[in-house]
Design a protein around this motif. Structure first.
Motif, PDB file in Angstrom:
ATOM      1  N   SER A 163      -7.477   1.088  -8.159  1.00 28.95           N
ATOM      2  CA  SER A 163      -6.596   0.703  -7.060  1.00 28.95           C
ATOM      3  C   SER A 163      -5.418   1.658  -6.904  1.00 28.95           C
ATOM      4  O   SER A 163      -4.989   1.935  -5.784  1.00 28.95           O
ATOM      5  N   ILE A 173       0.860  -1.189   0.000  1.00 25.75           N
ATOM      6  CA  ILE A 173       0.000   0.000   0.000  1.00 25.75           C
ATOM      7  C   ILE A 173       0.893   1.234   0.000  1.00 25.75           C
ATOM      8  O   ILE A 173       1.847   1.324   0.767  1.00 25.75           O
ATOM      9  N   TYR A 208      -4.950  -8.638  -4.290  1.00 22.64           N
ATOM     10  CA  TYR A 208      -6.043  -7.750  -3.871  1.00 22.64           C
ATOM     11  C   TYR A 208      -6.490  -8.103  -2.452  1.00 22.64           C
ATOM     12  O   TYR A 208      -6.665  -7.206  -1.612  1.00 22.64           O
ATOM     13  N   PHE A 262      -3.328   1.173  -3.637  1.00 21.95           N
ATOM     14  CA  PHE A 262      -3.065  -0.266  -3.721  1.00 21.95           C
ATOM     15  C   PHE A 262      -2.005  -0.487  -4.801  1.00 21.95           C
ATOM     16  O   PHE A 262      -2.261  -1.012  -5.882  1.00 21.95           O
ATOM     17  N   SER A 265      -3.903  -6.850  -0.029  1.00 18.22           N
ATOM     18  CA  SER A 265      -3.906  -5.380   0.015  1.00 18.22           C
ATOM     19  C   SER A 265      -5.133  -4.873   0.765  1.00 18.22           C
ATOM     20  O   SER A 265      -5.040  -3.964   1.593  1.00 18.22           O
ATOM     21  N   ARG A 266      -6.272  -5.476   0.485  1.00 17.32           N
ATOM     22  CA  ARG A 266      -7.523  -5.078   1.140  1.00 17.32           C
ATOM     23  C   ARG A 266      -7.407  -5.287   2.647  1.00 17.32           C
ATOM     24  O   ARG A 266      -7.787  -4.430   3.435  1.00 17.32           O
TER      25      ARG A 266
END
Length: 106
Positions: free
Chosen positions: A57, A2, A93, A62, A96-97
């Motif tokens: 993103s 991030i 993803y 992201f 990252s989320r």
């Protein structure tokens, strides 16, 4: 994974309240796109899907996921969708989320 500087920059640009809305909308739209790509893969729209994911993103920081989407978009545009590691992209993803939400930035 991030780009926290980008996250701070965006929050400062839009304000805390609007930032929460941006995050909610981003997560909702990306979650829907990822789920659709998993459940009904369609290589005919893969380039557009990855372009959308890349831009969305990147705006929210992201960075690693966006880079994978960029590479996948390029491969799809060149007719090489078969070389895209979709499982790795989906995992990026998810990680990252998780990292993003664990920081409770909203």
């Amino acid at each position: 994974m991030i780009d926290w500087n980008r996250v701070t920059e965006l929050r400062d640009e839009v304000g805390a309240e609007d930032f929460r809305e941006v995050v909610e909308l981003f997560l909702e739209e990306v979650d829907e796109a990822i789920e659709r790509m998993k459940s009904t893969p369609d290589t005919s729209c893969l380039e557009q899907d990855l372009h959308f994911l890349k831009g969305s993103s990147l705006n929210l920081g992201f960075a690693a996921f966006s880079a994978l989407c960029r590479d996948g978009e390029k491969a799809a545009r060149g007719g090489h969708a078969d070389v895209i590691d979709m499982a790795g992209l989906f995992e990026s993803y998810a990680q990252s989320r998780s990292e993003f939400l664990s920081k409770n930035v909203t």
